[in-house]
Design a protein around this motif. Sequence first.
Motif, short mmCIF file in Angstrom:
data_model
loop_
_atom_site.label_atom_id
_atom_site.label_comp_id
_atom_site.label_asym_id
_atom_site.label_seq_id
_atom_site.Cartn_x
_atom_site.Cartn_y
_atom_site.Cartn_z
N LEU A 93 -42.76 -17.60 -20.21
CA LEU A 93 -42.10 -16.43 -20.79
C LEU A 93 -41.14 -16.93 -21.86
CD1 LEU A 93 -41.09 -14.38 -17.58
CD2 LEU A 93 -43.18 -14.17 -18.95
N LYS A 94 -41.08 -16.24 -23.03
CA LYS A 94 -40.19 -16.67 -24.10
C LYS A 94 -39.31 -15.51 -24.58
CE LYS A 94 -39.38 -16.75 -27.88
NZ LYS A 94 -38.04 -16.14 -28.28
N PRO A 95 -38.35 -15.07 -23.75
CA PRO A 95 -37.41 -14.05 -24.22
C PRO A 95 -36.25 -14.69 -24.96
CG PRO A 95 -36.92 -14.59 -21.96
CD PRO A 95 -38.11 -15.45 -22.35
N ASN A 96 -35.52 -13.90 -25.75
CA ASN A 96 -34.20 -14.37 -26.18
C ASN A 96 -33.17 -13.90 -25.16
OD1 ASN A 96 -33.46 -11.66 -26.83
ND2 ASN A 96 -34.19 -11.90 -28.93
N ARG A 97 -31.92 -14.27 -25.37
CA ARG A 97 -30.91 -13.97 -24.36
C ARG A 97 -30.79 -12.47 -24.13
NH1 ARG A 97 -26.03 -12.00 -24.32
NH2 ARG A 97 -26.08 -11.90 -26.60
N ALA A 98 -30.78 -11.67 -25.21
CA ALA A 98 -30.63 -10.22 -25.07
C ALA A 98 -31.81 -9.62 -24.32
CB ALA A 98 -30.48 -9.57 -26.45
N GLU A 99 -33.02 -10.10 -24.60
CA GLU A 99 -34.21 -9.58 -23.91
C GLU A 99 -34.20 -9.94 -22.43
OE1 GLU A 99 -36.97 -9.89 -27.95
OE2 GLU A 99 -37.02 -11.47 -26.44
N LEU A 100 -33.77 -11.16 -22.12
CA LEU A 100 -33.69 -11.57 -20.72
C LEU A 100 -32.60 -10.77 -20.00
CD1 LEU A 100 -34.73 -13.50 -18.53
CD2 LEU A 100 -32.97 -15.13 -19.26
N SER A 101 -31.50 -10.51 -20.68
CA SER A 101 -30.41 -9.71 -20.11
C SER A 101 -30.91 -8.31 -19.78
CB SER A 101 -29.25 -9.64 -21.09
OG SER A 101 -28.22 -8.79 -20.62
N ALA A 102 -31.65 -7.69 -20.70
CA ALA A 102 -32.19 -6.35 -20.46
C ALA A 102 -33.20 -6.36 -19.32
CB ALA A 102 -32.83 -5.81 -21.73
N LEU A 103 -34.00 -7.42 -19.23
CA LEU A 103 -35.02 -7.53 -18.18
C LEU A 103 -34.38 -7.59 -16.80
CD1 LEU A 103 -37.99 -7.99 -17.33
CD2 LEU A 103 -37.59 -10.44 -17.67
N LEU A 104 -33.28 -8.35 -16.68
CA LEU A 104 -32.62 -8.52 -15.39
C LEU A 104 -31.54 -7.47 -15.14
CD1 LEU A 104 -33.37 -10.79 -13.36
CD2 LEU A 104 -34.10 -11.29 -15.68
N GLY A 105 -31.16 -6.72 -16.19
CA GLY A 105 -30.17 -5.66 -16.02
C GLY A 105 -28.76 -6.15 -15.82
N ARG A 106 -28.42 -7.30 -16.40
CA ARG A 106 -27.04 -7.79 -16.30
C ARG A 106 -26.70 -8.65 -17.52
NH1 ARG A 106 -29.86 -10.82 -12.18
NH2 ARG A 106 -29.88 -13.08 -12.58
N ALA A 121 -42.79 -21.14 -16.41
CA ALA A 121 -41.57 -21.61 -17.05
C ALA A 121 -40.99 -20.49 -17.90
CB ALA A 121 -41.86 -22.84 -17.92
N VAL A 122 -39.69 -20.58 -18.18
CA VAL A 122 -39.02 -19.58 -19.01
C VAL A 122 -38.24 -20.32 -20.09
CG1 VAL A 122 -37.40 -17.65 -19.09
CG2 VAL A 122 -38.86 -17.98 -17.08
N LEU A 123 -38.57 -20.04 -21.35
CA LEU A 123 -37.89 -20.60 -22.50
C LEU A 123 -37.05 -19.50 -23.13
CD1 LEU A 123 -37.51 -22.91 -24.63
CD2 LEU A 123 -39.50 -21.94 -25.82
N SER A 137 -40.62 -7.63 -25.45
CA SER A 137 -39.32 -7.13 -25.01
C SER A 137 -39.47 -5.74 -24.40
CB SER A 137 -38.35 -7.06 -26.20
OG SER A 137 -38.85 -6.20 -27.21
N GLY A 138 -38.37 -5.24 -23.82
CA GLY A 138 -38.34 -3.88 -23.31
C GLY A 138 -39.32 -3.63 -22.19
N GLU A 139 -39.89 -2.43 -22.20
CA GLU A 139 -40.80 -2.04 -21.13
C GLU A 139 -42.05 -2.91 -21.04
OE1 GLU A 139 -42.84 2.11 -19.39
OE2 GLU A 139 -41.67 2.11 -21.25
N ALA A 161 -29.37 -19.45 -17.01
CA ALA A 161 -30.23 -20.28 -16.18
C ALA A 161 -30.63 -19.55 -14.90
CB ALA A 161 -29.53 -21.59 -15.84
N GLY A 162 -29.67 -18.85 -14.27
CA GLY A 162 -29.98 -18.11 -13.06
C GLY A 162 -31.00 -17.01 -13.32
N ALA A 163 -30.83 -16.31 -14.45
CA ALA A 163 -31.77 -15.24 -14.80
C ALA A 163 -33.15 -15.82 -15.10
CB ALA A 163 -31.25 -14.46 -15.99
N ALA A 164 -33.19 -16.94 -15.80
CA ALA A 164 -34.47 -17.56 -16.12
C ALA A 164 -35.19 -18.02 -14.85
CB ALA A 164 -34.25 -18.74 -17.06
N ARG A 165 -34.44 -18.61 -13.92
CA ARG A 165 -35.07 -19.04 -12.66
C ARG A 165 -35.57 -17.85 -11.85
NH1 ARG A 165 -30.82 -23.08 -12.80
NH2 ARG A 165 -29.44 -21.68 -11.64
N GLU A 166 -34.83 -16.73 -11.93
CA GLU A 166 -35.28 -15.54 -11.22
C GLU A 166 -36.59 -15.02 -11.80
OE1 GLU A 166 -33.67 -11.00 -10.21
OE2 GLU A 166 -32.26 -12.58 -10.75
N ALA A 167 -36.68 -14.98 -13.14
CA ALA A 167 -37.92 -14.51 -13.78
C ALA A 167 -39.08 -15.46 -13.49
CB ALA A 167 -37.71 -14.37 -15.29
#
Length: 313
Positions: A181-194, A216-218, A165-167, A203-209
């Motif tokens: 990649l296996k983030p949780n929702r909060a970690e993916l949200s922080a990664l994409l900044g939204r 793949a992104v789980l 997570s994080g940096e 799903a959109g954020a996962a496809r972007e990553a």
Amino acid sequence: MILTCTPNPSVDHTLEVPELLRGDVVRIRSASTEAGGKGVNVSRALRRNGRRTTAVLPVGGAPGAELAALLGDLPRVQVPVAAPTRSNVTLAEADGTTTKLNSPGPRLSPAEVDGLLEAVEAELARAPAWLVASGSLPSGAPTDLYARIAKLAADRGVPVALDTSGEPLAAAARSGAFALLKPNRAELSALLGRELATVGEVAGAAREAAGWGNGAVLVTLGSHGALLACGGHTWLGQGPPVVPRSTVGAGDCALAGYLAAGGPPEARLRRAVAWGAAAVALPGTTVPGPEDVRPADVTVIADPPESWAVGGG
């Protein structure tokens, strides 16, 4: 064999309490101590379910000796470090609310970081099916440590699953070097900044990553299950309601379930949700065994409605 690397393992103390009330006397119902750290938990879950695994981790001081004792006969490579291994405390309330008090961990010297990388490289020569790189980074470890580990694996043709997570997540994920990649929702949200409040947004954020070059992104979604984005497709896996005892390590068990065997994406997702749900129903960081896991109870939906709300981790 699945290889795991945990740069910042821990001795995890779990206290079960009826309710956590600040400033009051809280009676502990039960207490347990287990080996912890995200990659360690993945290895423990795999081992518990009859899968071959080896864990690479630094250990130091009296807590490191305790960690080694807690790991028992789990196959592992221990990298000695001077500073003591960290200890964490989890407070688990009767309603499933979990509060974690995590120590930052030891400060590793450059030579100790090199020792960890050398241990990983040596184990990669054994041609594991996967390398799992996961957890927080200890003080002194470079932010790009996971990217460097991924480069070692790429040189051997070993796919890497990343769970951090994080940096460290931002630095590694954007390198596009990971099969999963296996983030949780909060970690993916922080990664994409939204904010990610719906299935469509997750799903959109996962496809972007994934579009950065990752395979793949789980995304684990707490009580909402997990979402998998792979090859331009999206699946949502959901299990039956679970009475939670502790959420600690549930995401790690979900990752272990995903990697435990082959099969199409739907089958991997079904296992991931089943293993994660089983972990939530157990105390502390106890990992589920075959008797606890029920993949048949998991529903997998291809291209789920984008308006569905999601949350949790």
